[in-house]
Design a protein around this motif. Sequence first.
Motif, PDB file in Angstrom:
ATOM      1  N   MET A   1       0.849  -1.177   0.000  1.00 48.03           N
ATOM      2  CA  MET A   1       0.000   0.000   0.000  1.00 48.03           C
ATOM      3  C   MET A   1       0.891   1.235   0.000  1.00 48.03           C
ATOM      4  O   MET A   1       1.796   1.369   0.800  1.00 48.03           O
ATOM      5  N   SER A   2       0.658   2.147  -0.900  1.00 48.62           N
ATOM      6  CA  SER A   2       1.461   3.366  -0.946  1.00 48.62           C
ATOM      7  C   SER A   2       0.670   4.538  -0.390  1.00 48.62           C
ATOM      8  O   SER A   2      -0.556   4.539  -0.416  1.00 48.62           O
ATOM      9  N   MET A   3       1.391   5.512   0.090  1.00 50.14           N
ATOM     10  CA  MET A   3       0.755   6.698   0.653  1.00 50.14           C
ATOM     11  C   MET A   3       0.431   7.683  -0.460  1.00 50.14           C
ATOM     12  O   MET A   3       1.191   7.836  -1.401  1.00 50.14           O
ATOM     13  N   GLY A   4      -0.681   8.366  -0.322  1.00 50.94           N
ATOM     14  CA  GLY A   4      -1.038   9.433  -1.246  1.00 50.94           C
ATOM     15  C   GLY A   4      -0.283  10.701  -0.918  1.00 50.94           C
ATOM     16  O   GLY A   4       0.348  10.823   0.134  1.00 50.94           O
ATOM     17  N   ARG A   5      -0.344  11.659  -1.806  1.00 51.18           N
ATOM     18  CA  ARG A   5       0.367  12.925  -1.612  1.00 51.18           C
ATOM     19  C   ARG A   5      -0.107  13.632  -0.347  1.00 51.18           C
ATOM     20  O   ARG A   5       0.692  14.178   0.397  1.00 51.18           O
ATOM     21  N   GLY A   6      -1.421  13.600  -0.084  1.00 44.67           N
ATOM     22  CA  GLY A   6      -1.955  14.247   1.119  1.00 44.67           C
ATOM     23  C   GLY A   6      -1.456  13.579   2.387  1.00 44.67           C
ATOM     24  O   GLY A   6      -1.146  14.247   3.376  1.00 44.67           O
ATOM     25  N   ASP A   7      -1.362  12.236   2.372  1.00 38.32           N
ATOM     26  CA  ASP A   7      -0.854  11.523   3.540  1.00 38.32           C
ATOM     27  C   ASP A   7       0.603  11.872   3.805  1.00 38.32           C
ATOM     28  O   ASP A   7       1.014  12.063   4.940  1.00 38.32           O
ATOM     29  N   ARG A   8       1.384  11.946   2.724  1.00 40.66           N
ATOM     30  CA  ARG A   8       2.798  12.321   2.892  1.00 40.66           C
ATOM     31  C   ARG A   8       2.919  13.731   3.459  1.00 40.66           C
ATOM     32  O   ARG A   8       3.739  13.987   4.328  1.00 40.66           O
ATOM     33  N   ALA A   9       2.098  14.633   2.962  1.00 43.06           N
ATOM     34  CA  ALA A   9       2.146  16.013   3.452  1.00 43.06           C
ATOM     35  C   ALA A   9       1.780  16.066   4.926  1.00 43.06           C
ATOM     36  O   ALA A   9       2.394  16.792   5.705  1.00 43.06           O
ATOM     37  N   ALA A  10       0.778  15.286   5.327  1.00 44.01           N
ATOM     38  CA  ALA A  10       0.339  15.296   6.727  1.00 44.01           C
ATOM     39  C   ALA A  10       1.408  14.771   7.661  1.00 44.01           C
ATOM     40  O   ALA A  10       1.501  15.197   8.808  1.00 44.01           O
ATOM     41  N   THR A  11       2.228  13.839   7.188  1.00 48.36           N
ATOM     42  CA  THR A  11       3.245  13.262   8.066  1.00 48.36           C
ATOM     43  C   THR A  11       4.538  14.063   8.088  1.00 48.36           C
ATOM     44  O   THR A  11       5.344  13.898   8.987  1.00 48.36           O
ATOM     45  N   THR A  12       4.733  14.943   7.101  1.00 44.97           N
ATOM     46  CA  THR A  12       6.003  15.663   7.033  1.00 44.97           C
ATOM     47  C   THR A  12       5.869  17.166   7.180  1.00 44.97           C
ATOM     48  O   THR A  12       6.871  17.856   7.279  1.00 44.97           O
ATOM     49  N   ALA A  13       4.653  17.691   7.190  1.00 47.39           N
ATOM     50  CA  ALA A  13       4.453  19.138   7.257  1.00 47.39           C
ATOM     51  C   ALA A  13       4.932  19.685   8.597  1.00 47.39           C
ATOM     52  O   ALA A  13       4.791  19.033   9.629  1.00 47.39           O
ATOM     53  N   GLN A  95      -5.555   6.165  14.044  1.00 49.75           N
ATOM     54  CA  GLN A  95      -6.419   5.273  13.264  1.00 49.75           C
ATOM     55  C   GLN A  95      -5.867   5.100  11.856  1.00 49.75           C
ATOM     56  O   GLN A  95      -5.845   3.992  11.317  1.00 49.75           O
ATOM     57  N   GLN A  96      -5.424   6.177  11.253  1.00 47.39           N
ATOM     58  CA  GLN A  96      -4.859   6.115   9.911  1.00 47.39           C
ATOM     59  C   GLN A  96      -3.575   5.283   9.910  1.00 47.39           C
ATOM     60  O   GLN A  96      -3.331   4.503   8.987  1.00 47.39           O
ATOM     61  N   ALA A  97      -2.769   5.429  10.941  1.00 49.54           N
ATOM     62  CA  ALA A  97      -1.505   4.696  11.029  1.00 49.54           C
ATOM     63  C   ALA A  97      -1.737   3.194  11.075  1.00 49.54           C
ATOM     64  O   ALA A  97      -0.887   2.418  10.602  1.00 49.54           O
ATOM     65  N   GLY A  98      -2.868   2.774  11.610  1.00 45.36           N
ATOM     66  CA  GLY A  98      -3.189   1.353  11.659  1.00 45.36           C
ATOM     67  C   GLY A  98      -3.352   0.731  10.280  1.00 45.36           C
ATOM     68  O   GLY A  98      -3.305  -0.489  10.134  1.00 45.36           O
ATOM     69  N   HIS A  99      -3.541   1.558   9.273  1.00 45.02           N
ATOM     70  CA  HIS A  99      -3.737   1.079   7.907  1.00 45.02           C
ATOM     71  C   HIS A  99      -2.532   1.348   7.018  1.00 45.02           C
ATOM     72  O   HIS A  99      -2.571   1.057   5.824  1.00 45.02           O
ATOM     73  N   VAL A 100      -1.484   1.933   7.590  1.00 46.55           N
ATOM     74  CA  VAL A 100      -0.303   2.296   6.798  1.00 46.55           C
ATOM     75  C   VAL A 100       0.910   1.590   7.397  1.00 46.55           C
ATOM     76  O   VAL A 100       1.294   1.875   8.525  1.00 46.55           O
ATOM     77  N   PRO A 101       1.519   0.674   6.640  1.00 50.56           N
ATOM     78  CA  PRO A 101       2.656  -0.074   7.188  1.00 50.56           C
ATOM     79  C   PRO A 101       3.961   0.722   7.152  1.00 50.56           C
ATOM     80  O   PRO A 101       4.078   1.737   6.468  1.00 50.56           O
ATOM     81  N   GLY A 102       4.913   0.256   7.906  1.00 48.64           N
ATOM     82  CA  GLY A 102       6.278   0.765   7.834  1.00 48.64           C
ATOM     83  C   GLY A 102       6.483   2.173   8.344  1.00 48.64           C
ATOM     84  O   GLY A 102       5.761   2.665   9.219  1.00 48.64           O
ATOM     85  N   LEU A 103       7.489   2.820   7.760  1.00 52.86           N
ATOM     86  CA  LEU A 103       7.901   4.156   8.184  1.00 52.86           C
ATOM     87  C   LEU A 103       6.781   5.198   8.101  1.00 52.86           C
ATOM     88  O   LEU A 103       6.623   5.996   9.037  1.00 52.86           O
ATOM     89  N   PRO A 104       5.977   5.206   7.035  1.00 51.33           N
ATOM     90  CA  PRO A 104       4.877   6.195   7.011  1.00 51.33           C
ATOM     91  C   PRO A 104       3.911   6.036   8.190  1.00 51.33           C
ATOM     92  O   PRO A 104       3.475   7.023   8.769  1.00 51.33           O
ATOM     93  N   ARG A 107       5.547   7.490  11.255  1.00 48.30           N
ATOM     94  CA  ARG A 107       5.497   8.954  11.248  1.00 48.30           C
ATOM     95  C   ARG A 107       4.123   9.457  11.695  1.00 48.30           C
ATOM     96  O   ARG A 107       4.031  10.445  12.425  1.00 48.30           O
ATOM     97  N   LEU A 108       3.083   8.789  11.235  1.00 50.21           N
ATOM     98  CA  LEU A 108       1.734   9.180  11.667  1.00 50.21           C
ATOM     99  C   LEU A 108       1.593   9.010  13.175  1.00 50.21           C
ATOM    100  O   LEU A 108       1.058   9.889  13.858  1.00 50.21           O
ATOM    101  N   ARG A 109       2.081   7.882  13.714  1.00 47.95           N
ATOM    102  CA  ARG A 109       2.002   7.660  15.167  1.00 47.95           C
ATOM    103  C   ARG A 109       2.855   8.679  15.926  1.00 47.95           C
ATOM    104  O   ARG A 109       2.453   9.171  16.986  1.00 47.95           O
ATOM    105  N   ASP A 110       4.038   9.012  15.394  1.00 51.13           N
ATOM    106  CA  ASP A 110       4.894  10.022  16.031  1.00 51.13           C
ATOM    107  C   ASP A 110       4.196  11.382  16.063  1.00 51.13           C
ATOM    108  O   ASP A 110       4.255  12.104  17.072  1.00 51.13           O
ATOM    109  N   ASN A 111       3.541  11.749  14.960  1.00 52.31           N
ATOM    110  CA  ASN A 111       2.790  13.006  14.927  1.00 52.31           C
ATOM    111  C   ASN A 111       1.658  12.983  15.942  1.00 52.31           C
ATOM    112  O   ASN A 111       1.402  13.982  16.628  1.00 52.31           O
TER     113      ASN A 111
END
Length: 134
Positions: A1-13, A95-104, A107-111
Motif C-alpha cells: 500500500m502506498s501513501m497518497g500525496r496528502g498523507d505524505r504532506a500530513a506526516t512531514t508538514a 487510526q490512519q496509522a493502523g492502515h499504513v505499514p512501515g515508516l509512514p 510517522r503518523l504515530r509520532d505526529n
Amino acid sequence: MSMGRGDRAATTAPQCTGTVIASRQSRQILANPRLAVYDNPHTLLMCVYKRDKALCHRGLKDTPSLDRCVPACANIARTDQHAAGLRRRATALDQQAGHVPGLPGERLRDNATRLRDLANAHHRTRTTLQDGTA
C-alpha cells in the motif's frame, strides 16, 4: 500500500507548538483592540500577532502567514478548545496509522504522540476557574 500525496504532506508538514494560555487570557487577548488575533482552526492555534516577533515572514507584512507558522514563534497561543482538537487529530492519525505499514505509519504515530504531548502540556499548565485565578 502506498501513501497518497496528502498523507505524505500530513506526516512531514511542519507543525506549530505555540505557547499555552488559559481561557481567561484568551478572552483578554481577544478583547484588546491593540492586538490583532487570528484564530486558525486548521492548525489548532491562535496567532496573537505582533509584527516584531513574527517568525512566519520576518516582519515584512502587517498580517501573519498562517500557513507558515514556525514552532518557536512567540505569537502562537492555544485554548482548551485547541487542545481538544489536538487530541481528536491525534486519534485520527493513530487510526490512519493502523492502515499504513512501515515508516509512514510510524510517522503518523509520532505526529499523534507529539499532538497529544502539546495537549497534555496545555492541560498541565493552564489556569482554570477552580484555581481561583481565571
